[in-house]
Design an enzyme around this catalytic site. Structure first.
Site, PDB file in Angstrom:
ATOM      1  N   ASP A 101       0.866  -1.162   0.000  1.00 33.02           N
ATOM      2  CA  ASP A 101       0.000   0.000   0.000  1.00 33.02           C
ATOM      3  C   ASP A 101       0.916   1.229   0.000  1.00 33.02           C
ATOM      4  O   ASP A 101       1.875   1.289   0.764  1.00 33.02           O
ATOM      5  CB  ASP A 101      -0.841  -0.011   1.281  1.00 33.02           C
ATOM      6  CG  ASP A 101      -2.256   0.476   1.066  1.00 33.02           C
ATOM      7  OD1 ASP A 101      -2.409   1.557   0.494  1.00 33.02           O
ATOM      8  OD2 ASP A 101      -3.186  -0.230   1.495  1.00 33.02           O
ATOM      9  N   ASP A 203      -3.209   4.591  -2.367  1.00 29.30           N
ATOM     10  CA  ASP A 203      -4.338   5.081  -1.583  1.00 29.30           C
ATOM     11  C   ASP A 203      -4.904   6.374  -2.194  1.00 29.30           C
ATOM     12  O   ASP A 203      -4.134   7.279  -2.550  1.00 29.30           O
ATOM     13  CB  ASP A 203      -3.829   5.348  -0.151  1.00 29.30           C
ATOM     14  CG  ASP A 203      -4.945   5.566   0.840  1.00 29.30           C
ATOM     15  OD1 ASP A 203      -5.729   4.631   1.064  1.00 29.30           O
ATOM     16  OD2 ASP A 203      -5.023   6.675   1.397  1.00 29.30           O
ATOM     17  N   GLU A 266      -6.458   3.342  -6.028  1.00 26.68           N
ATOM     18  CA  GLU A 266      -7.714   3.281  -5.266  1.00 26.68           C
ATOM     19  C   GLU A 266      -8.556   4.501  -5.646  1.00 26.68           C
ATOM     20  O   GLU A 266      -8.148   5.640  -5.370  1.00 26.68           O
ATOM     21  CB  GLU A 266      -7.458   3.273  -3.761  1.00 26.68           C
ATOM     22  CG  GLU A 266      -8.731   2.945  -2.994  1.00 26.68           C
ATOM     23  CD  GLU A 266      -8.978   3.758  -1.738  1.00 26.68           C
ATOM     24  OE1 GLU A 266     -10.020   3.555  -1.104  1.00 26.68           O
ATOM     25  OE2 GLU A 266      -8.148   4.617  -1.381  1.00 26.68           O
ATOM     26  N   HIS A 327     -11.155  -3.442   3.591  1.00 31.40           N
ATOM     27  CA  HIS A 327     -11.147  -3.077   5.010  1.00 31.40           C
ATOM     28  C   HIS A 327     -11.966  -1.822   5.293  1.00 31.40           C
ATOM     29  O   HIS A 327     -12.016  -1.374   6.432  1.00 31.40           O
ATOM     30  CB  HIS A 327      -9.693  -2.878   5.453  1.00 31.40           C
ATOM     31  CG  HIS A 327      -9.040  -1.747   4.704  1.00 31.40           C
ATOM     32  ND1 HIS A 327      -8.803  -1.801   3.350  1.00 31.40           N
ATOM     33  CD2 HIS A 327      -8.616  -0.525   5.106  1.00 31.40           C
ATOM     34  CE1 HIS A 327      -8.264  -0.670   2.952  1.00 31.40           C
ATOM     35  NE2 HIS A 327      -8.130   0.120   4.006  1.00 31.40           N
ATOM     36  N   ASP A 328     -12.551  -1.220   4.257  1.00 28.98           N
ATOM     37  CA  ASP A 328     -13.325   0.015   4.452  1.00 28.98           C
ATOM     38  C   ASP A 328     -14.832  -0.204   4.365  1.00 28.98           C
ATOM     39  O   ASP A 328     -15.594   0.699   4.713  1.00 28.98           O
ATOM     40  CB  ASP A 328     -12.940   1.051   3.377  1.00 28.98           C
ATOM     41  CG  ASP A 328     -11.526   1.580   3.561  1.00 28.98           C
ATOM     42  OD1 ASP A 328     -11.069   1.664   4.717  1.00 28.98           O
ATOM     43  OD2 ASP A 328     -10.878   1.897   2.545  1.00 28.98           O
TER      44      ASP A 328
HETATM   45  C1  NOJ Z   1      -8.483   4.731   1.974  1.00 32.68           C
HETATM   46  C2  NOJ Z   1      -8.074   3.628   2.900  1.00 32.68           C
HETATM   47  O1  NOJ Z   1      -8.460   2.391   2.351  1.00 32.68           O
HETATM   48  C3  NOJ Z   1      -8.713   3.919   4.238  1.00 32.68           C
HETATM   49  O2  NOJ Z   1      -8.618   2.831   5.111  1.00 32.68           O
HETATM   50  C4  NOJ Z   1      -8.063   5.157   4.792  1.00 32.68           C
HETATM   51  O3  NOJ Z   1      -8.681   5.517   6.008  1.00 32.68           O
HETATM   52  C5  NOJ Z   1      -8.173   6.325   3.816  1.00 32.68           C
HETATM   53  N1  NOJ Z   1      -7.885   5.955   2.457  1.00 32.68           N
HETATM   54  C6  NOJ Z   1      -7.214   7.417   4.194  1.00 32.68           C
HETATM   55  O4  NOJ Z   1      -5.901   7.000   3.944  1.00 32.68           O
END
Ligand code: NOJ
Length: 530
Positions: A101, A203, A266, A327-328
């Protein structure tokens, strides 16, 4: 495209590891690199081709690693650089690629760059972050909001300016308009690529450039109280700015300095904007992450439409990809119910494009309710009670029955699911009828039959709850048909023989014409005479 000309990431399957929750080797309740090494054989057995690790860098962990304090180090919680090199080596020995990442939009407020930047307006690093004077009437410079709640501007008393943070105030945004910052970040990529890392998931890549005139974002007329406060404005001037494409192209150029590496972006944008991130000449991200399956309601007609839309919008030569969980977002088994979890797996692993699978989804882990005193996620703490918190999908991997679920010998940092004694890797491994066995069979089928990885794709007309399509390569053709509803339905298919079914037991069955599907059932059919 043939299996021989395809790149590894076009043929392969990506498995996302959330390192804090995967395997704890030292008993401190948090997963680590040695733990991951212990589980590489499992991943090989499952059949995936690449692992993507959420951040493992030194970090105050305000946003659990997405607040990086040193881009070229390893957090002691996870181990050290020797552990990392060993992980890389052990993964490569098993033919597993390793994707890191990369979090370039913001650093931690503890990063030495930010400490320098905030030390004085004259510091050479001042311009590495985004500093502004107060607005005309005092207060923040404009109406930009933080994704995690409240204004995106934080006042700095010592130097008398605000700094911008798209996420937490402990995650100040870096200024990608500054050429020195860009060069420093390119060197970070080179550091890891030279060590042998196979690629990066970048990210929030679409956040990297913000409006140079700092114009107010437009208000969202559809927003209602009780909804996510960030949706009060439309992030028109803070994300997906035209100039970001240059930044992405430069990142890709660095990746291309090394042979056969991968750039994933992402990106949370509608399909027509998402596809811009392939780059005008396919010189952007190899895989702009496609979250449509996460964001779309679970209805056959809706998914049928979005699959066609996605295929239609892809630029010529742009390689598709699909993500089912991360994970989000709430876990797939919670979103669609365990009764649909196999259909979801079938969809992810037979659509055209690289699949990304989230750890634990292969055993049907569900969101774990988190008691208020165990909440960890800053999102939930800042914006409580709206169901935005992400702890439920980040709980420890369930490896076996017993306290600690085989994840830890200590106290786990997040609670372990109540059903872990039943829903775990060990129990499912011995059960040919388990979800995990189904995943493994499906992965093996995808790996064995090029039709599923590099083959052509055609939607088969269907109605109601049925979704169906065909994959074809080199004289072999398969129909995939699934029932996204709970009631029986028939799918209209050409004649063939079932090679895989979600319920098991139908393999070898000759089918054709109106093929009966039970609720939540899916089939892969090898078509006759193809
Ligand atoms: C996306 C990530 O997947 C998430 O977990 C994170 O909180 C935010 N970007 C900020 O980096």
């Amino acid at each position: 495209m043939t299996p021989e000309t395809a790149r590894w990431w076009q043929r392969g399957i990506v498995y996302q590891i959330y390192p804090r929750s995967f395997q704890d080797a030292n008993g401190d309740g948090v997963g680590d690199l040695r733990g991951i090494i212990q589980r590489l054989d499992y991943l090989r057995w499952l059949g995936v081709d690449a692992i993507w690790l959420s951040p493992i860098y030194p970090s105050p962990m305000k946003d659990f690693g997405y607040d990086v304090a040193d881009y070229t180090g390893i957090h002691p919680l996870f181990g050290d650089m020797a552990d990392f090199d060993r992980l890389l080596d052990e993964a490569h020995r098993r033919d597993l690629k390793v994707i890191l990442d990369f979090v370039p939009n913001h650093s931690s407020d503890r990063h030495p760059w930010f400490l320098a930047s905030r030390s004085s307006r004259d510091d050479p690093r001042r311009d590495w972050y985004i500093w502004r004077d107060p607005g005309l009437e005092g207060g923040p410079p404009n109406n930009w909001l933080s994704v995690f709640g409240g204004s995106a501007w934080e006042w700095d008393e010592a130097t008398g300016q605000y700094y911008y943070h798209a996420f937490l105030k402990e995650q100040p945004d870096l200024n990608w308009r500054n050429p020195e910052l860009r060069r420093a970040m390119h060197d970070v990529l080179r550091f890891w690529l030279a060590r042998g890392v196979d690629g990066f998931r970048v990210d929030v890549i679409y956040h990297l450039i913000k409006d140079d005139q700092f114009r107010d974002n437009p208000l969202n007329a559809d927003w209602r109280p009780g909804q996510d406060p960030f949706a009060r404005v439309i992030p028109f001037y803070t994300t997906d700015r035209p100039e970001v494409q240059d930044v992405v192209r430069e990142l890709r150029a660095v990746i291309d300095e090394f042979p056969d590496r991968l750039l994933i972006g992402e990106i949370s944008l509608p399909i027509e904007r998402l596809v811009a991130y392939y780059g005008a000449d396919l010189d952007g991200a190899h895989l702009p992450f496609n979250f449509q399956l996460i964001d779309t309601p679970w209805h056959a007609r809706t998914i049928d439409f979005l699959v066609r839309e996605y295929e239609r919008h892809l630029p010529p030569g742009g390689w598709p990809n699909w993500v089912l969980g991360n994970h989000d977002k709430p876990r797939i088994a919670s979103r669609v119910g365990r009764g649909q979890a196999r259909v979801a797996a079938l969809l992810l692993l037979t659509l055209r494009g690289t699949p990304t699978l989230y750890c634990g989804d292969e055993i049907g882990m569900t969101d774990v309710p988190i008691p208020p005193d165990r909440v960890q996620d800053p999102f939930e703490k800042n914006v409580p009670g709206l169901g935005l918190g992400r702890d439920p999908q980040r709980t420890p991997m369930q490896w076996e029955a017993g306290p600690g679920a085989g994840f830890t010998a200590g106290d786990p940092w997040l609670p372990i699911a109540a059903d872990a004694d039943r829903v775990n890797v060990a129990a499912q491994r011995g059960d040919p009828g388990s979800l995990m066995s189904f995943y493994r069979e499906l992965i093996a089928l995808r790996t064995r039959e090029p039709a599923f990885s590099v083959g052509t794709f055609r939607v088969i007309e269907a109605a109601g709850d049925v979704l169906a399509y065909e994959r074809r390569h080199g004289g072999r053709a398969f129909a995939v048909a699934m029932n996204l509803g709970g009631e029986p339905h028939a799918a209209e298919l050409q004649a063939g023989r079932v090679v895989l079914s979600t319920e098991g037991g139908r393999a070898g069955e000759a089918v054709g014409g109106a093929v009966a599907l039970r609720g939540g059932e899916g089939l892969v059919v090898a078509l006759d005479g193809a």
